[in-house]
Design a protein around this motif. Structure first.
Motif, PDB file in Angstrom:
ATOM      1  N   LEU A 140       0.806  -1.225   0.000  1.00 31.34           N
ATOM      2  CA  LEU A 140       0.000   0.000   0.000  1.00 31.34           C
ATOM      3  C   LEU A 140       0.842   1.279   0.000  1.00 31.34           C
ATOM      4  O   LEU A 140       0.302   2.379   0.045  1.00 31.34           O
ATOM      5  CB  LEU A 140      -0.910   0.016   1.243  1.00 31.34           C
ATOM      6  CG  LEU A 140      -1.930  -1.130   1.367  1.00 31.34           C
ATOM      7  CD1 LEU A 140      -2.710  -1.006   2.674  1.00 31.34           C
ATOM      8  CD2 LEU A 140      -2.880  -1.131   0.177  1.00 31.34           C
ATOM      9  N   THR A 141       2.179   1.130  -0.043  1.00 32.01           N
ATOM     10  CA  THR A 141       3.051   2.303   0.127  1.00 32.01           C
ATOM     11  C   THR A 141       2.914   3.331  -0.995  1.00 32.01           C
ATOM     12  O   THR A 141       3.192   4.505  -0.796  1.00 32.01           O
ATOM     13  CB  THR A 141       4.517   1.861   0.270  1.00 32.01           C
ATOM     14  OG1 THR A 141       5.290   2.989   0.691  1.00 32.01           O
ATOM     15  CG2 THR A 141       5.070   1.338  -1.059  1.00 32.01           C
TER      16      THR A 141
ATOM     17  N   LYS B 164       1.018   8.333   4.450  1.00 29.68           N
ATOM     18  CA  LYS B 164       1.175   8.112   5.887  1.00 29.68           C
ATOM     19  C   LYS B 164       2.597   8.414   6.323  1.00 29.68           C
ATOM     20  O   LYS B 164       3.536   8.355   5.533  1.00 29.68           O
ATOM     21  CB  LYS B 164       0.852   6.657   6.241  1.00 29.68           C
ATOM     22  CG  LYS B 164      -0.593   6.374   6.477  1.00 29.68           C
ATOM     23  CD  LYS B 164      -0.881   5.083   7.246  1.00 29.68           C
ATOM     24  CE  LYS B 164      -0.085   3.873   6.856  1.00 29.68           C
ATOM     25  NZ  LYS B 164      -0.625   2.661   7.526  1.00 29.68           N
ATOM     26  N   ALA B 165       2.733   8.727   7.641  1.00 26.35           N
ATOM     27  CA  ALA B 165       4.051   8.922   8.238  1.00 26.35           C
ATOM     28  C   ALA B 165       3.921   8.724   9.743  1.00 26.35           C
ATOM     29  O   ALA B 165       2.817   8.784  10.296  1.00 26.35           O
ATOM     30  CB  ALA B 165       4.588  10.307   7.936  1.00 26.35           C
TER      31      ALA B 165
ATOM     32  N   PHE C 257       6.770  17.331  13.232  1.00 25.69           N
ATOM     33  CA  PHE C 257       7.889  16.392  13.125  1.00 25.69           C
ATOM     34  C   PHE C 257       7.340  15.062  12.616  1.00 25.69           C
ATOM     35  O   PHE C 257       6.318  14.578  13.086  1.00 25.69           O
ATOM     36  CB  PHE C 257       8.542  16.199  14.501  1.00 25.69           C
ATOM     37  CG  PHE C 257       9.514  15.057  14.542  1.00 25.69           C
ATOM     38  CD1 PHE C 257      10.770  15.186  13.975  1.00 25.69           C
ATOM     39  CD2 PHE C 257       9.160  13.851  15.130  1.00 25.69           C
ATOM     40  CE1 PHE C 257      11.671  14.123  14.011  1.00 25.69           C
ATOM     41  CE2 PHE C 257      10.049  12.793  15.160  1.00 25.69           C
ATOM     42  CZ  PHE C 257      11.296  12.931  14.598  1.00 25.69           C
ATOM     43  N   SER C 258       7.985  14.485  11.621  1.00 26.36           N
ATOM     44  CA  SER C 258       7.493  13.229  11.043  1.00 26.36           C
ATOM     45  C   SER C 258       8.640  12.481  10.377  1.00 26.36           C
ATOM     46  O   SER C 258       9.648  13.069   9.993  1.00 26.36           O
ATOM     47  CB  SER C 258       6.370  13.512  10.029  1.00 26.36           C
ATOM     48  OG  SER C 258       6.813  14.449   9.064  1.00 26.36           O
ATOM     49  N   PHE C 259       8.446  11.159  10.259  1.00 27.38           N
ATOM     50  CA  PHE C 259       9.442  10.319   9.583  1.00 27.38           C
ATOM     51  C   PHE C 259       8.761   9.048   9.102  1.00 27.38           C
ATOM     52  O   PHE C 259       7.564   8.843   9.316  1.00 27.38           O
ATOM     53  CB  PHE C 259      10.635  10.014  10.502  1.00 27.38           C
ATOM     54  CG  PHE C 259      10.265   9.287  11.780  1.00 27.38           C
ATOM     55  CD1 PHE C 259      10.313   7.895  11.850  1.00 27.38           C
ATOM     56  CD2 PHE C 259       9.869   9.995  12.918  1.00 27.38           C
ATOM     57  CE1 PHE C 259       9.981   7.232  13.023  1.00 27.38           C
ATOM     58  CE2 PHE C 259       9.541   9.334  14.089  1.00 27.38           C
ATOM     59  CZ  PHE C 259       9.590   7.944  14.148  1.00 27.38           C
ATOM     60  N   ASN C 260       9.525   8.189   8.411  1.00 27.71           N
ATOM     61  CA  ASN C 260       9.029   6.924   7.862  1.00 27.71           C
ATOM     62  C   ASN C 260       7.851   7.162   6.900  1.00 27.71           C
ATOM     63  O   ASN C 260       6.760   6.616   7.062  1.00 27.71           O
ATOM     64  CB  ASN C 260       8.606   5.971   8.991  1.00 27.71           C
ATOM     65  CG  ASN C 260       8.553   4.517   8.507  1.00 27.71           C
ATOM     66  OD1 ASN C 260       9.575   3.964   8.105  1.00 27.71           O
ATOM     67  ND2 ASN C 260       7.385   3.921   8.500  1.00 27.71           N
ATOM     68  N   TYR C 261       8.079   7.978   5.880  1.00 23.18           N
ATOM     69  CA  TYR C 261       7.046   8.306   4.896  1.00 23.18           C
ATOM     70  C   TYR C 261       6.764   7.106   3.982  1.00 23.18           C
ATOM     71  O   TYR C 261       7.671   6.346   3.640  1.00 23.18           O
ATOM     72  CB  TYR C 261       7.496   9.464   4.009  1.00 23.18           C
ATOM     73  CG  TYR C 261       7.638  10.797   4.712  1.00 23.18           C
ATOM     74  CD1 TYR C 261       7.402  10.943   6.079  1.00 23.18           C
ATOM     75  CD2 TYR C 261       7.996  11.928   3.988  1.00 23.18           C
ATOM     76  CE1 TYR C 261       7.541  12.167   6.699  1.00 23.18           C
ATOM     77  CE2 TYR C 261       8.125  13.167   4.600  1.00 23.18           C
ATOM     78  CZ  TYR C 261       7.903  13.270   5.969  1.00 23.18           C
ATOM     79  OH  TYR C 261       8.036  14.478   6.586  1.00 23.18           O
TER      80      TYR C 261
ATOM     81  N   LYS D 238       6.432  10.496   0.036  1.00 29.64           N
ATOM     82  CA  LYS D 238       7.766  10.945  -0.399  1.00 29.64           C
ATOM     83  C   LYS D 238       7.677  11.661  -1.740  1.00 29.64           C
ATOM     84  O   LYS D 238       8.306  12.700  -1.957  1.00 29.64           O
ATOM     85  CB  LYS D 238       8.715   9.740  -0.521  1.00 29.64           C
ATOM     86  CG  LYS D 238       9.179   9.170   0.796  1.00 29.64           C
ATOM     87  CD  LYS D 238      10.107   7.978   0.547  1.00 29.64           C
ATOM     88  CE  LYS D 238      10.538   7.326   1.858  1.00 29.64           C
ATOM     89  NZ  LYS D 238      11.386   6.130   1.613  1.00 29.64           N
ATOM     90  N   LYS D 239       6.869  11.123  -2.648  1.00 34.90           N
ATOM     91  CA  LYS D 239       6.717  11.726  -3.978  1.00 34.90           C
ATOM     92  C   LYS D 239       6.064  13.109  -3.878  1.00 34.90           C
ATOM     93  O   LYS D 239       6.479  14.068  -4.541  1.00 34.90           O
ATOM     94  CB  LYS D 239       5.866  10.813  -4.858  1.00 34.90           C
ATOM     95  CG  LYS D 239       5.694  11.317  -6.282  1.00 34.90           C
ATOM     96  CD  LYS D 239       4.817  10.380  -7.094  1.00 34.90           C
ATOM     97  CE  LYS D 239       4.610  10.933  -8.512  1.00 34.90           C
ATOM     98  NZ  LYS D 239       3.684  10.088  -9.303  1.00 34.90           N
ATOM     99  N   ILE D 240       5.047  13.215  -3.015  1.00 33.75           N
ATOM    100  CA  ILE D 240       4.352  14.497  -2.832  1.00 33.75           C
ATOM    101  C   ILE D 240       5.312  15.551  -2.292  1.00 33.75           C
ATOM    102  O   ILE D 240       5.344  16.690  -2.769  1.00 33.75           O
ATOM    103  CB  ILE D 240       3.150  14.316  -1.889  1.00 33.75           C
ATOM    104  CG1 ILE D 240       2.055  13.494  -2.575  1.00 33.75           C
ATOM    105  CG2 ILE D 240       2.590  15.671  -1.440  1.00 33.75           C
ATOM    106  CD1 ILE D 240       0.929  13.064  -1.656  1.00 33.75           C
TER     107      ILE D 240
END
Length: 790
Positions: free
Chosen positions: A81-82, A87-88, A96-100, A105-107
């Protein structure tokens, strides 16, 4: 990746995967071998990092172990589904966010390197309160719904701002108090709920870092661009029209988001059903055209050939006109002019959609693009989401316009002063309510009893004589010019009739050496039009080519066909005096309403007249005192002084020098006034009160008793009164204004000749000082006068 933590929070934040690790430990001892083996292998991988369980404070640990964390979170972020989910991992409400996911990532990549991933509608104050409400709900069992929708505003590769709504999954977070936390009572919680704006109170009850937030959250994003854009559009359309004008760029940004088109421009025209024409809204900030149909024109009749057959079809069918390729459209017979008109503005594709309510077109929304096929019949369907809000706006525009028109009509034609408007409104409300019940309603007469009148005028002296003199001068000049033209032509012509016409013109010229008779002007005008002009306009007579004749016709007034040189100077002078003095009186009268609400009206004649009525019946919600009448009388005298001073400073610059004289009529008895429906104005009511009107109409032409001298004189104010107490009152005003250097020291007092049915009038006359440099005088109140006398 950048971290953008808010600096202050009631939480000490520890990013921890402890709940996820505990779940893996349970799977590792399960009977499902492939799941257990996977869990054991993952637990072994994270074993060197105890902070994953106890809590991470140094964010570098996250950045250095992105792949490991991605594996740890694999069950929550499925690979399948990635490319679909946005999602992150995050901490709720923090920037603050990570693990996109790959789609996120494309957006972010398309947004560009300068883009910061931060919540668009959340500041530090809101952030702190939201965290506090989390604690109140989680630990104190409250049910506070404070969280507003939160968004990321992320531009795409075309520069269009897309808005993504954030949903939080907080299943992997736990909140615990530190030892320093003191449990809140319900009274303290209620105090917080009632004091949202008191941040100091919130920080007192929830000190910084007094609670521990351990774990992680998952931010799930979905594209809410269209819904958010429509919401913004709705908010903007609800704003006043003047504010909307400054939001043109904002509107285009909203439409571009909805249509995902950075080239999109919008326009709007209002449709006038009564006159079958389009009207420009002047929508842009610079006041230029807000329409691509009208361009620089302010109005366009719907039958204009520019619109062509396609637009006629739009008006008939009331369906959008979608042109995906304007160049091709311009080649279709009947559409050439509109097509070329659009191409001249670099419009290659466009949509013109009618805004319809109750099967009536209110206006046209225009969407245009400089690229072919970007706007078409398919994406025109998005307008279905927008049109309902535009209908409300167009209706409001029409209603506001109607209100403004009504206001203009009331101001210019049937003025009802604001001080008495309440009584008319009350009658109209009764009529409205009665008609709703299908009953006949008889309007009650609008009467105000026991009001005190104040009358004043500043009159242009000898205006009738001046007007007659200018008429005579124009006639003399015109007749003399015609005699010269005929004299010159007579030398080169054998026409005997020229001698006869010249003789007749000289006869008129002789008449003009004496005072004008009532019909002299009309007699000369008809003669010139019927006897002289036909000769001058006859080509065979040879007059038409002569410079003197050409210059003569160019000198004629277009309306009257006569010379209008001297009269124009006089009329312009009267117009300037009236306009300046009326503006001053209106402006100052608005201030006078603060003394006590009163009825006011003024008229422009050869000068300015004004009527004022003050009394308890005009403002029944206020307590009336005779002191307000005295204040208003003193105000009136000062304003007349100021008007006299304005004229003195103005007269040297007038095209025709005119003098003025001022008059104030004092009447201490209360009267009644009634609104005359047939004349649409107030008038005195009753036989007794008629004496006031008689005096008012005749007094300015009256003479000083026993002389031929008028009671009014240039640059002087004449105050007419009947009783000794009125004399005392106004002498006090005059002495006070003399002390303030507004009036000259000399005071004249005399009796007024008897008028028809009125006797016993007296007058005071005083000259206004005209050497005052300051035109706008300080206004003194009746209390100032009393203070000065004491």
């Amino acid at each position: 990746m950048k971290d953008h933590f808010f600096t202050e929070s009631p939480f000490k934040t520890l990013i921890s995967f402890h709940k996820l690790i505990e779940s893996l430990e349970e799977i590792a001892v399960s009977d499902i071998d492939y799941r257990a083996n996977y869990a054991k292998a993952l637990l072994k991988e994270i074993e060197p990092f105890p902070e994953f369980r106890s809590g991470i404070e140094n964010l570098d640990l996250i950045y250095k172990n992105e792949k490991l964390i991605q594996n740890l979170l694999a069950d929550l972020f499925p690979t399948a589904l990635t490319h679909n989910e946005i999602k992150a991992v995050t901490i709720p409400f923090q920037n603050f966010s990570f693990n996109y996911t790959e789609r996120l990532k494309k957006i972010v990549k398309e947004a560009g390197v300068s883009f910061d991933m931060s919540i668009s509608n959340l500041n530090e104050y809101q952030f702190y309160i939201m965290n506090c409400t989390l604690i109140l709900n989680e630990h104190y069992g409250q049910k506070i719904d404070y969280n507003n929708p939160l968004f990321y505003d992320i531009p795409n590769q075309n520069g269009i701002i897309n808005q993504y709504r954030i949903l939080y999954n907080a299943d992997f977070i736990e909140i615990t108090p530190t030892a320093a936390v003191k449990k809140l009572t319900q009274d303290e919680i209620d105090l917080l709920i009632d004091n949202y704006d008191n941040i100091a109170l919130w920080k007192e009850k929830f000190p910084v870092n007094s609670w521990i937030l351990k774990g992680f959250g998952i931010a799930i994003l979905f594209d809410a661009t269209i819904e958010s854009a429509i919401s913004k559009l709705k908010s903007n359309l609800l704003k006043p029209e003047m504010e909307q004008i400054s939001l043109q760029n904002n509107f285009e940004s909203i439409f571009r988001s909805i249509f995902k088109n950075s080239n999109l421009r919008i326009g709007l025209v209002i449709y006038d059903t009564e006159e079958n024409k389009f009207i420009n809204t002047s929508f842009n900030e610079d006041g230029s055209s807000g329409s691509f149909i009208l361009s620089a024109d302010q109005e366009l009749n719907c039958e204009n050939e520019l619109l062509g057959c396609s637009f006629e079809k739009l008006l008939e069918t009331k369906k959008p006109l979608c042109i995906s390729n304007v160049e091709k459209f311009a080649l279709i017979p009947g559409n050439e002019k509109l097509g070329n008109h659009l191409l001249d503005q670099n419009i290659q594709s466009c949509i013109f959609a009618p805004i319809i309510n109750n099967n009536t077109i209110l206006g046209i929304i225009e969407l245009v693009s400089s690229n072919k096929r970007e706007l078409n019949s398919l994406n025109a369907r998005k307008l279905d989401l927008i049109i309902p809000y535009l209908i409300d706006t167009a209706e409001r525009h029409n209603l506001d316009k109607q209100h403004q028109i009504d206001a203009i009509i009331q101001r210019e034609y049937t003025a009802i002063h604001p001080s008495v408007y309440w009584k008319f409104r009350r009658e109209a409300s009764k009529y409205f309510e009665t008609n709703r019940q299908n009953k006949d309603y008889i309007f009650k007469e609008i009467v105000f009893k026991e009001v005190y009148p104040l009358y004043g005028q500043i009159d242009i002296q000898s205006s009738s004589e001046h007007r007659n003199q200018t008429v005579k001068q124009d006639l003399i000049n015109q007749v003399s010019t015609l005699i010269k033209i005929l004299d010159h032509r007579e030398l080169h012509s054998s026409l005997v009739v020229l001698k006869q016409r010249k003789f007749e013109l000289k006869s008129f010229l002789n008449q003009l050496q004496f005072p004008l008779k009532a019909d002299t002007e009309q007699q000369i005008q008809l003669y010139i039009e019927n006897e002289i002009h036909p000769i001058l306009n006859n080509r065979e007579s040879g007059f038409t080519k002569e410079i003197s004749v050409i210059n003569y016709f160019e000198s004629l007034d277009k309306k009257s066909g006569m010379f209008y040189h001297s009269r124009k100077k006089f009329d312009n002078a009267v117009s300037i005096i009236n306009k300046k003095l009326a503006s001053l009186l209106d402006e100052k009268q608005a201030e006078a309403q603060l003394i006590f609400p009163h009825y006011y009206e003024r008229f422009k004649t050869d000068g300015i007249e004004h009527n004022i009525y003050i009394g308890a019946s005009i403002a029944p919600s206020k307590t009336f005192d005779i002191l307000y009448l005295h204040n208003l009388r003193l105000w009136q005298l000062q304003i007349v002084c100021e008007m006299e001073m304005m004229h003195h400073q103005l007269k040297n610059s007038l095209p025709y020098e005119l003098e003025v004289a001022s008059l104030i009529l004092v009447f201490s008895s209360s009267i009644s006034i009634r609104f005359r429906m047939d004349e649409k104005r107030f008038d005195v009511d009753g036989t007794y009160n008629a004496r006031y009107e008689v005096v008012k109409k005749r007094i300015d032409k009256a003479n000083i008793k026993g002389t031929k001298e008028r009671i009014t004189a240039k640059e002087k104010i004449t105050i007419v009164y009947s009783h000794s107490n009125e004399e005392t009152e106004y002498l006090n005003y005059i002495k006070f204004l003399q002390f303030k250097n507004i009036l000259e020291p000399t005071i004249e007092q005399f009796e007024v000749e008897e008028l028809q049915g009125v006797s016993g009038l007296k007058a005071i006359r005083v000259k206004v000082r005209n050497d005052n440099e300051i035109l706008t005088l300080k206004k003194y109140s009746y209390q100032d006068l009393l203070n000065e006398l004491n």
